[in-house]
Every structure is written in structure tokens, then in C-alpha cells.
Scaffold this motif. Structure first.
Motif, PDB file in Angstrom:
ATOM      1  N   LEU A  73       0.848  -1.190   0.000  1.00 32.95           N
ATOM      2  CA  LEU A  73       0.000   0.000   0.000  1.00 32.95           C
ATOM      3  C   LEU A  73       0.884   1.240   0.000  1.00 32.95           C
ATOM      4  O   LEU A  73       1.829   1.341   0.782  1.00 32.95           O
ATOM      5  N   ALA A  74       0.611   2.194  -0.908  1.00 35.72           N
ATOM      6  CA  ALA A  74       1.469   3.368  -1.055  1.00 35.72           C
ATOM      7  C   ALA A  74       0.677   4.653  -0.885  1.00 35.72           C
ATOM      8  O   ALA A  74      -0.503   4.732  -1.224  1.00 35.72           O
ATOM      9  N   CYS A  75       1.340   5.654  -0.372  1.00 35.08           N
ATOM     10  CA  CYS A  75       0.741   6.985  -0.229  1.00 35.08           C
ATOM     11  C   CYS A  75       0.649   7.624  -1.610  1.00 35.08           C
ATOM     12  O   CYS A  75       1.627   7.631  -2.364  1.00 35.08           O
ATOM     13  N   PRO A  76      -0.506   8.184  -1.980  1.00 30.79           N
ATOM     14  CA  PRO A  76      -0.642   8.780  -3.308  1.00 30.79           C
ATOM     15  C   PRO A  76       0.190  10.050  -3.493  1.00 30.79           C
ATOM     16  O   PRO A  76       0.543  10.389  -4.614  1.00 30.79           O
ATOM     17  N   THR A  77       0.547  10.714  -2.423  1.00 34.16           N
ATOM     18  CA  THR A  77       1.289  11.970  -2.536  1.00 34.16           C
ATOM     19  C   THR A  77       2.792  11.745  -2.662  1.00 34.16           C
ATOM     20  O   THR A  77       3.427  12.195  -3.613  1.00 34.16           O
ATOM     21  N   CYS A  78       3.375  11.031  -1.688  1.00 36.15           N
ATOM     22  CA  CYS A  78       4.837  10.872  -1.677  1.00 36.15           C
ATOM     23  C   CYS A  78       5.293   9.507  -2.166  1.00 36.15           C
ATOM     24  O   CYS A  78       6.493   9.257  -2.260  1.00 36.15           O
ATOM     25  N   SER A  89      10.314   3.668  10.042  1.00 36.95           N
ATOM     26  CA  SER A  89       9.541   4.160  11.196  1.00 36.95           C
ATOM     27  C   SER A  89       9.276   5.652  11.119  1.00 36.95           C
ATOM     28  O   SER A  89       9.201   6.346  12.125  1.00 36.95           O
ATOM     29  N   ARG A  90       9.165   6.151   9.893  1.00 39.34           N
ATOM     30  CA  ARG A  90       8.854   7.570   9.690  1.00 39.34           C
ATOM     31  C   ARG A  90       7.950   7.712   8.473  1.00 39.34           C
ATOM     32  O   ARG A  90       8.130   7.014   7.472  1.00 39.34           O
ATOM     33  N   PHE A  91       7.012   8.651   8.561  1.00 43.87           N
ATOM     34  CA  PHE A  91       6.156   8.937   7.419  1.00 43.87           C
ATOM     35  C   PHE A  91       6.870   9.885   6.476  1.00 43.87           C
ATOM     36  O   PHE A  91       7.750  10.651   6.881  1.00 43.87           O
ATOM     37  N   GLY A  92       6.434   9.867   5.206  1.00 40.94           N
ATOM     38  CA  GLY A  92       7.044  10.721   4.199  1.00 40.94           C
ATOM     39  C   GLY A  92       6.380  12.075   4.075  1.00 40.94           C
ATOM     40  O   GLY A  92       7.025  13.057   3.737  1.00 40.94           O
ATOM     41  N   CYS A  93       5.066  12.137   4.349  1.00 42.92           N
ATOM     42  CA  CYS A  93       4.342  13.398   4.210  1.00 42.92           C
ATOM     43  C   CYS A  93       3.101  13.354   5.114  1.00 42.92           C
ATOM     44  O   CYS A  93       2.756  12.290   5.644  1.00 42.92           O
ATOM     45  N   PRO A  94       2.403  14.473   5.267  1.00 45.35           N
ATOM     46  CA  PRO A  94       1.197  14.483   6.112  1.00 45.35           C
ATOM     47  C   PRO A  94       0.083  13.567   5.610  1.00 45.35           C
ATOM     48  O   PRO A  94      -0.697  13.048   6.409  1.00 45.35           O
ATOM     49  N   ASP A  95       0.023  13.323   4.302  1.00 43.62           N
ATOM     50  CA  ASP A  95      -1.024  12.454   3.754  1.00 43.62           C
ATOM     51  C   ASP A  95      -0.828  10.988   4.134  1.00 43.62           C
ATOM     52  O   ASP A  95      -1.762  10.193   4.068  1.00 43.62           O
ATOM     53  N   CYS A  96       0.387  10.625   4.529  1.00 42.11           N
ATOM     54  CA  CYS A  96       0.655   9.245   4.964  1.00 42.11           C
ATOM     55  C   CYS A  96      -0.200   8.892   6.184  1.00 42.11           C
ATOM     56  O   CYS A  96      -0.594   7.734   6.344  1.00 42.11           O
ATOM     57  N   TYR A  97      -0.477   9.869   7.039  1.00 43.29           N
ATOM     58  CA  TYR A  97      -1.299   9.596   8.223  1.00 43.29           C
ATOM     59  C   TYR A  97      -2.695   9.138   7.817  1.00 43.29           C
ATOM     60  O   TYR A  97      -3.256   8.225   8.419  1.00 43.29           O
ATOM     61  N   ASP A  98      -3.248   9.778   6.784  1.00 41.49           N
ATOM     62  CA  ASP A  98      -4.572   9.369   6.309  1.00 41.49           C
ATOM     63  C   ASP A  98      -4.505   8.028   5.581  1.00 41.49           C
ATOM     64  O   ASP A  98      -5.381   7.179   5.742  1.00 41.49           O
ATOM     65  N   THR A  99      -3.447   7.830   4.795  1.00 39.55           N
ATOM     66  CA  THR A  99      -3.325   6.604   4.008  1.00 39.55           C
ATOM     67  C   THR A  99      -3.113   5.378   4.890  1.00 39.55           C
ATOM     68  O   THR A  99      -3.766   4.356   4.712  1.00 39.55           O
ATOM     69  N   PHE A 100      -2.196   5.468   5.843  1.00 38.92           N
ATOM     70  CA  PHE A 100      -1.847   4.321   6.678  1.00 38.92           C
ATOM     71  C   PHE A 100      -2.550   4.321   8.031  1.00 38.92           C
ATOM     72  O   PHE A 100      -2.318   3.432   8.852  1.00 38.92           O
TER      73      PHE A 100
END
Length: 184
Positions: A73-78, A89-100
Motif C-alpha cells: 500500500l502506497a501513499c498517493p502523494t509521496c 519508522s517515519r512517514f514521508g508526508c502528512p497524507d501518509c497519516y490518512d493513508t496508513f
């Protein structure tokens, strides 16, 4: 302080162990610390993130078919994948919080039984009332107590200046406010 294990190098890591309520601290050098069971968490610039991933039970070693699908599963933004998040253990962008977010909530729910923090109930909380309601009623009481103190001082001033009509008015206001507050 020397390392407790090798007794050669300077201790740079303090491991605190709590077993059956008994707390013990171990002072180890970095080399001896990496040889312990927690060594996998000590070899990175940001060990807390790996510890968090370990607590949530999301380790890269768990590779069943469902985990493989989740890791893709991948974040559509980053374009960061869930597998990369587990590894870094780190997100790539703020949209990752919604995606994952749902995957993380699921793991937190498995770990704690719920994904909603409830906290402890304050000792003074009455049954059936929320904390916000208790805070609001406490603020109202504070403002009433402040008003009572002001009226009492005005009553004393009116008596000292022999303004008995004003004193009677303040006395009646104090009496009504005390009845409203439930003070006899």
C-alpha cells in the motif's frame, strides 16, 4: 562509569529493567548494549521510532500474504509504501497519516484493546458527567466565589462609610448568591 558487562569501556547506555515491580538499571557500553536483545533498536539515529514499530508489532520480518499486501500500500502523494514506513519508522508526508491510519489503528487496537485513548477518570468526577462539564461547573463556581468575595468587600466598605442602604443591597445579593451556590 565502566560498563557492567565488559568492565573495560565507558558506559553510554542505561537499560532499565522492571520485573515483578522490581526496577534494576544496567550501565553498558554501546558495544555490549548492541549484543543484548535490544541491540536492534540501538543501531539507528532515531531508536524511538524502531521501538514504537516493535511495540506495535509491525516488524519487517512478519511476511504472510496479508502482510505483503499491506506493505505494498502506497501513499498517493509521496509514494511511500507501508513496508518502507515499517522499515524507516517515519512517514514521508502528512497524507501518509490518512493513508496508513487504518493500519496503524488496527495494530494499536490489537495491542491495547482499543484505538481510543480513554485515560483515567479524575477522582472528583461525578458519575454521568463528562470532564468538560466538570471543568465548566468548576469555572462557574470560581467566578461565583470571586463575585462573593467582591460583594463581601463592598459590604464591609459600605458599613464603614455608614451607607446602610448600599450595605443592605450587598447583603441581599450575597444571600442570593450563597443560596445559588448551595452555601448556608
Amino acid at each position: 562509569m565502566l560498563c557492567e558487562r565488559c568492565k573495560i569501556r565507558e558506559a553510554s547506555v542505561v537499560l532499565t529493567e522492571v520485573v515483578n515491580g522490581v526496577r534494576t538499571e544496567h550501565n553498558l557500553c554501546s558495544q555490549c548494549a548492541t549484543e543484548t536483545d535490544l541491540g536492534q533498536y540501538l543501531d539507528t539515529d532515531f531508536p524511538f521510532a524502531k521501538i514504537l514499530s516493535g511495540i506495535l508489532g509491525i516488524t519487517p520480518e512478519a511476511q504472510d500474504p496479508q502482510t505483503e499486501k499491506m506493505n505494498q500500500l502506497a501513499c498517493p502523494t509521496c509514494k511511500m509504501t507501508y513496508g518502507e514506513f515499517i522499515k524507516n519508522s517515519r512517514f514521508g508526508c502528512p497524507d501518509c497519516y490518512d493513508t496508513f491510519g487504518l493500519l496503524l489503528n488496527h495494530n494499536i487496537q490489537k495491542l491495547q484493546g482499543s484505538d481510543t485513548h480513554v485515560g483515567k477518570r479524575p477522582l472528583y468526577q461525578k458519575n454521568g458527567e463528562s470532564h468538560a462539564q466538570n471543568v465548566e461547573s468548576a469555572r462557574e463556581m470560581e467566578t461565583k466565589e470571586e463575585k462573593l468575595a467582591i460583594l463581601t468587600s463592598r459590604l464591609q466598605e459600605a458599613i464603614e462609610e455608614e451607607e446602610y442602604e448600599s450595605a443592605a443591597k450587598y447583603r441581599d445579593e450575597i444571600k442570593a448568591l450563597k443560596e445559588d451556590m448551595g452555601i448556608a
